[in-house]
Design an enzyme around this catalytic site. Structure first.
Site, PDB file in Angstrom:
ATOM      1  CD  GLU A  38       3.427   6.752   5.168  1.00  0.00           C
ATOM      2  OE1 GLU A  38       3.157   5.691   4.575  1.00  0.00           O
ATOM      3  OE2 GLU A  38       4.555   7.242   5.197  1.00  0.00           O
ATOM      4  CB  THR A  45      -1.708   9.528  -0.452  1.00  0.00           C
ATOM      5  OG1 THR A  45      -0.454   8.823  -0.456  1.00  0.00           O
ATOM      6  CG2 THR A  45      -1.527  10.856   0.255  1.00  0.00           C
ATOM      7  CB  SER A  64       6.718 -19.606   9.225  1.00  0.00           C
ATOM      8  OG  SER A  64       6.484 -19.508  10.613  1.00  0.00           O
ATOM      9  N   GLY A 103       6.033  -5.320  12.778  1.00  0.00           N
ATOM     10  CA  GLY A 103       5.519  -4.257  13.633  1.00  0.00           C
ATOM     11  C   GLY A 103       6.292  -2.959  13.555  1.00  0.00           C
ATOM     12  CB  SER A 108       5.223  -3.325   4.170  1.00  0.00           C
ATOM     13  OG  SER A 108       4.063  -3.890   3.605  1.00  0.00           O
ATOM     14  CB  SER A 113       1.704  -7.750   5.875  1.00  0.00           C
ATOM     15  OG  SER A 113       1.660  -6.384   5.527  1.00  0.00           O
ATOM     16  CD  GLU A 152      -1.688  -6.080   4.315  1.00  0.00           C
ATOM     17  OE1 GLU A 152      -1.375  -5.369   5.277  1.00  0.00           O
ATOM     18  OE2 GLU A 152      -0.856  -6.620   3.571  1.00  0.00           O
ATOM     19  CG  ASP A 184       2.405  -1.417   2.445  1.00  0.00           C
ATOM     20  OD1 ASP A 184       2.910  -0.282   2.353  1.00  0.00           O
ATOM     21  OD2 ASP A 184       1.699  -1.769   3.398  1.00  0.00           O
TER      22      ASP A 184
END
Length: 382
Positions: free
Chosen positions: A31, A33, A65, A122, A126, A128, A160, A172
């Site tokens: 995480e 990294t 959407s 949330g 991921s 996104s 992103e 991600d």
């Protein structure tokens, strides 16, 4: 999942030419990294985002959407991060990032797009990247980009970083593009070389529980950006291009040069890189039952050195391990979101029940707990 073909037809008055999808991801270990040019070990999950697409006879993208009202319209001739906002930036940003990188869209036709997602938003899984990669896979085929998976992952990251404004690394998008069933993806974020490593969960009778704290987080603001800047400042003071160049042998020097907080941030990144490589070695030599202590050590480092967990996450991890999990740790950028627990399948329900009960006793919000399965990356569904 929604019948996206029918939804598209209802929205646009004709059937889509195709449907593409990409998964969310869980990071097994590694995480914060990725943007430090280190190592990560994610896997794609069996929760996906779909994009139904058909071409138009102009140069506009019409974007809808199933989770938001209205329609976003953008011209291919005037794409800019300055004109993008909200969820549509994850889609339009990929098209802009391609043009900015020199991938020709001059002759591209417009597109009607309908997006539907089943990746929890949330939760640190991921959603996104799933949206970026589903869109990228569709663009790649329809606009004849002929880009490979890693190149598409890079476009998603640029979208992103620039269109959305979240300073994330490649983790991600790489997981979403490169995932394989029952495998993790070890990614070197310096060289951007990746390979799949078998997990052997099925044959070992193991599963992975996601424990969503239901504490929302937001990567584009707040603590994530602070940690990003802290790492960059640590690298500057230590006179290296990235913290990837720092090893455990360098930590005494780092402690002399950095203030106490900055040192702890650097120590997390250095030791987390070591844990990723140790996890890969353990998986390949001894299998998934051997990685519990590494998962637990990662959780402790995120809690104490990087300070990105929340009490709900800490309590869930401690309780899961006490109830029989092999190991547990926060996954994702932190400040909310989810933790994961590696569990024997026959104990999964009792571990989940124990976590719910303990958080309830502590007066914390109820977590959402569910199993995930390492799954295939971005693809065309039909």
């Amino acid at each position: 999942m929604t019948d996206i073909t029918s939804e598209f037809t209802a929205a646009y008055g004709r059937a889509p030419e195709g449907v593409w999808s990409a998964p969310g991801r869980v990071n097994l270990i590694g995480e914060h990294t990725d943007y430090n040019k280190g190592f990560v070990l994610p896997f794609a999950i069996n929760f996906r985002t779909q994009a139904a697409v058909a071409r138009r006879d102009d140069r506009e993208i019409h974007l809808r959407s199933t989770f938001a009202e209205g329609e976003v319209v953008a011209s291919l001739d005037s794409l800019s991060p300055d004109t993008m906002d909200g969820w549509s930036a994850y889609v339009l940003g990929v098209a802009w990032a391609a043009a900015d990188a020199g991938v020709a869209i001059d002759a591209a036709f417009g597109l009607d797009i309908l997006v539907d997602s089943r990746v929890p938003v949330g939760a640190g899984l991921s959603s996104s990247a799933a949206l970026e990669c589903a869109a990228g896979a569709a663009f790649n085929e329809l606009w004849d980009w002929n880009l490979g998976d890693v190149a598409l992952a890079r476009l998603g990251r640029v979208a992103e970083n620039t269109a959305v404004g979240a300073p994330t690394g490649l983790l991600d998008q790489a997981a979403s593009m490169l995932g394989q069933e029952d495998h993790v993806v070890v990614l070197d974020c310096l060289t951007e070389e990746a390979r799949a490593v078998p997990l052997h969960l099925r044959e070992e009778g193991l599963g992975i529980l996601v424990m969503n704290s239901n504490v929302d987080h937001e990567h584009a603001t707040g603590g994530y950006g602070d940690r990003f800047r802290s790492c960059a400042e640590g690298a500057r003071i230590l006179d290296v291009e990235s913290l990837r160049e720092i090893t455990a042998d360098d930590l005494p020097r780092a402690q002399e040069l950095l203030d106490e907080e900055a040192f702890r941030r650097v120590r997390h990144v250095v030791t987390e890189n070591e844990r990723v490589l140790a996890t890969v070695a353990a998986l390949e030599k001894d299998g998934p039952r051997s990685i519990g202590q590494l998962l637990d050590a990662s959780q402790a480092s995120m809690r104490d050195d990087f300070e990105i967990t929340v009490p709900e996450i800490d309590t869930a991890c401690d309780t899961a391990v006490a109830a029989g999990a092999i190991g547990a740790r926060m996954t994702g950028g932190g400040f909310g979101g989810s933790a994961i627990a590696l569990v024997p399948l026959e104990q999964a329900d009792q571990i989940a029940d124990a976590v719910r009960a303990r958080l309830s006793e502590a007066g914390m919000r109820e977590p959402t707990i569910f199993a995930v399965v390492p799954s295939e990356g971005a693809r065309r569904d039909r």
